[in-house]
Design an enzyme around this catalytic site. Structure first.
Site, mmCIF file in Angstrom:
data_model
loop_
_atom_site.group_PDB
_atom_site.id
_atom_site.type_symbol
_atom_site.label_atom_id
_atom_site.label_comp_id
_atom_site.label_asym_id
_atom_site.label_seq_id
_atom_site.Cartn_x
_atom_site.Cartn_y
_atom_site.Cartn_z
ATOM 1 N N HIS A 43 48.551 62.162 7.484
ATOM 2 C CA HIS A 43 49.069 62.940 8.614
ATOM 3 C C HIS A 43 50.089 62.174 9.440
ATOM 4 C CE1 HIS A 43 44.892 65.035 8.522
ATOM 5 N NE2 HIS A 43 45.696 65.512 7.596
ATOM 6 N N ASP A 102 47.935 61.093 14.457
ATOM 7 C CA ASP A 102 46.469 61.185 14.494
ATOM 8 C C ASP A 102 45.839 59.975 15.185
ATOM 9 O OD1 ASP A 102 46.142 63.584 13.260
ATOM 10 O OD2 ASP A 102 45.189 62.807 11.443
ATOM 11 N N TRP A 120 38.728 64.833 -3.702
ATOM 12 C CA TRP A 120 39.126 65.588 -2.509
ATOM 13 C C TRP A 120 39.817 66.839 -3.083
ATOM 14 C CZ3 TRP A 120 37.646 60.809 -1.623
ATOM 15 C CH2 TRP A 120 37.602 60.232 -0.349
ATOM 16 N N TYR A 163 41.540 70.247 -2.614
ATOM 17 C CA TYR A 163 42.122 71.147 -1.624
ATOM 18 C C TYR A 163 42.993 72.203 -2.310
ATOM 19 C CZ TYR A 163 40.687 67.796 2.008
ATOM 20 O OH TYR A 163 39.962 66.986 2.848
ATOM 21 N N ARG A 211 45.764 74.641 -2.491
ATOM 22 C CA ARG A 211 46.967 74.684 -1.643
ATOM 23 C C ARG A 211 48.199 75.043 -2.476
ATOM 24 N NH1 ARG A 211 46.532 69.846 2.618
ATOM 25 N NH2 ARG A 211 44.560 70.851 3.110
ATOM 26 N N LYS A 240 34.663 66.987 -2.568
ATOM 27 C CA LYS A 240 34.774 67.188 -1.126
ATOM 28 C C LYS A 240 35.604 68.441 -0.886
ATOM 29 C CE LYS A 240 36.944 65.132 2.843
ATOM 30 N NZ LYS A 240 37.421 63.939 3.480
ATOM 31 N N LYS A 277 36.491 72.019 1.884
ATOM 32 C CA LYS A 277 36.391 72.574 3.236
ATOM 33 C C LYS A 277 35.255 73.582 3.243
ATOM 34 C CE LYS A 277 41.052 72.035 4.942
ATOM 35 N NZ LYS A 277 42.282 72.691 5.369
ATOM 36 N N GLY A 322 35.642 67.064 7.383
ATOM 37 C CA GLY A 322 35.428 67.264 8.815
ATOM 38 C C GLY A 322 36.461 68.172 9.448
ATOM 39 N N GLY A 323 37.736 67.886 9.204
ATOM 40 C CA GLY A 323 38.810 68.679 9.794
ATOM 41 C C GLY A 323 39.257 68.133 11.140
HETATM 42 P P1 FBP Z 1 39.066 64.541 8.568
HETATM 43 O O1 FBP Z 1 37.565 64.601 8.726
HETATM 44 O O2 FBP Z 1 39.716 63.747 9.649
HETATM 45 O O3 FBP Z 1 39.654 65.919 8.394
HETATM 46 O O4 FBP Z 1 39.331 63.722 7.249
HETATM 47 C C1 FBP Z 1 39.060 64.249 6.008
HETATM 48 C C2 FBP Z 1 40.266 64.217 5.090
HETATM 49 O O5 FBP Z 1 39.939 64.644 3.808
HETATM 50 C C3 FBP Z 1 40.936 62.869 5.015
HETATM 51 O O6 FBP Z 1 40.359 62.030 4.048
HETATM 52 C C4 FBP Z 1 42.348 63.257 4.705
HETATM 53 O O7 FBP Z 1 43.250 62.347 5.222
HETATM 54 C C5 FBP Z 1 42.502 64.541 5.427
HETATM 55 O O8 FBP Z 1 41.236 65.109 5.588
HETATM 56 C C6 FBP Z 1 43.400 65.520 4.708
HETATM 57 O O9 FBP Z 1 43.606 66.576 5.580
HETATM 58 P P2 FBP Z 1 44.570 67.793 5.289
HETATM 59 O O10 FBP Z 1 43.683 69.005 5.276
HETATM 60 O O11 FBP Z 1 45.491 67.831 6.451
HETATM 61 O O12 FBP Z 1 45.274 67.558 3.990
#
Ligand code: FBP
Length: 260
Positions: A26, A30, A142, A144, A146, A175, A177, A201-202
């Site tokens: 980010h 942050d 991780w 995501y 997107r 991991k 959301k 966490g977010g």
């Molecule tokens: P947070 O709990 O601060 O959201 O961290 C979790 C995480 O997966 C970090 O490891 C990573 O840097 C970030 O979220 C990625 O967030 P984004 O959703 O913006 O890609």
């Protein structure tokens, strides 16, 4: 092949991982004068007895030595910055071998499921799983969803697809959301099979909202969290850590954990 020692990043079958790669993902927006210092966050991980700490290799290289053996390390093998535009792609910039040299007992990798570049990340991730499992260490994905193909990354079916792909690619932990839907989370966990599900966490939010999400996700079968900003951006990181522990390890609700 060696047995994958997933228990090295867990305690009592649960994960409470502190993530500190947001300065990369980010940017310094942050961080502040306190949290920009990796020692500040590593001390929180140590005192809070997090089950693992997730770092990029540069921070691990320069700061982790003093914490070695006291807090298990997961090294993130890829990452992208906030400047990166278009369909998301995050490529590997360090190796499983280097992570092991740094003392890692696990490695992490982000996949942007649904991106037009997802295949490149799948190929790297598959190779990382081979190498890590040959060395006996777990791989945390991780995951995501997107990119243009993803209309709503919080749709239960989209998250379930993410958990399934992580499992089929060989992740030990995925991991994701959490969208707040307990029944949906049960399906997401089912789709992950033997791959363990943890939640992200977010953005920093209020304590009750944060802890309630963790409680609900765990009620639905998640085994913990990998969290960053809600802990180390907190004014009282040790207090929120203690409350989080009660939710993760003692099945307490947010209200119970926050009771003074
Ligand atoms: P947070 O709990 O601060 O959201 O961290 C979790 C995480 O997966 C970090 O490891 C990573 O840097 C970030 O979220 C990625 O967030 P984004 O959703 O913006 O890609």
């Amino acid at each position: 092949m060696k047995r994958t020692k997933i228990e090295k990043i867990m305690q009592d079958g649960k994960c409470m991982i502190l993530a500190y790669d947001q300065g990369f993902e980010h940017g310094p927006s942050d961080l502040n004068l306190k949290t920009a210092d990796p020692n500040y966050v590593l001390d929180i991980a140590l005192e809070g007895r997090y089950t693992a700490l997730a770092l990029q290799s540069g921070i691990a290289d320069k700061y982790y030595a003093g914490y070695f053996k006291n807090i298990p390390l997961i090294v993130k093998l890829n990452g992208k910055t906030n400047y990166s535009k278009g369909e998301p792609l995050s490529l590997q910039h360090t190796s499983v071998k280097h992570a092991l040299e740094l003392g890692a007992v696990g490695v992490g990798y982000t996949i942007y499921l649904g991106s037009e570049h997802e295949q490149q990340m799948f190929v790297e991730f598959g190779r990382i799983c081979d190498q890590a499992h040959n060395a006996g260490i777990p791989v945390v994905c991780w995951m995501y969803p997107r990119g243009d193909a993803i209309k709503n990354d919080l749709d239960t079916n989209v998250i379930a697809y993410a958990s399934r792909v992580a499992m089929e690619l060989g992740a030990d932990v995925v991991k994701l959301k959490f969208n707040g839907d307990v029944e949906g989370m049960k399906w997401i966990v089912k789709c992950a099979g033997k791959t363990k599900v943890i939640i992200a966490g977010g953005d920093k939010t209020d304590d009750k909202t944060f802890l309630n999400a963790v409680h609900l996700a765990m009620k639905a079968g998640a085994i913990g969290v990998a969290v960053g900003r809600n802990v180390w951006q907190h004014d009282q990181p040790h207090n929120i850590t203690n409350a989080l522990k009660q939710v993760v390890f003692e099945n307490k609700t947010a209200e119970q954990a926050l009771k003074k």
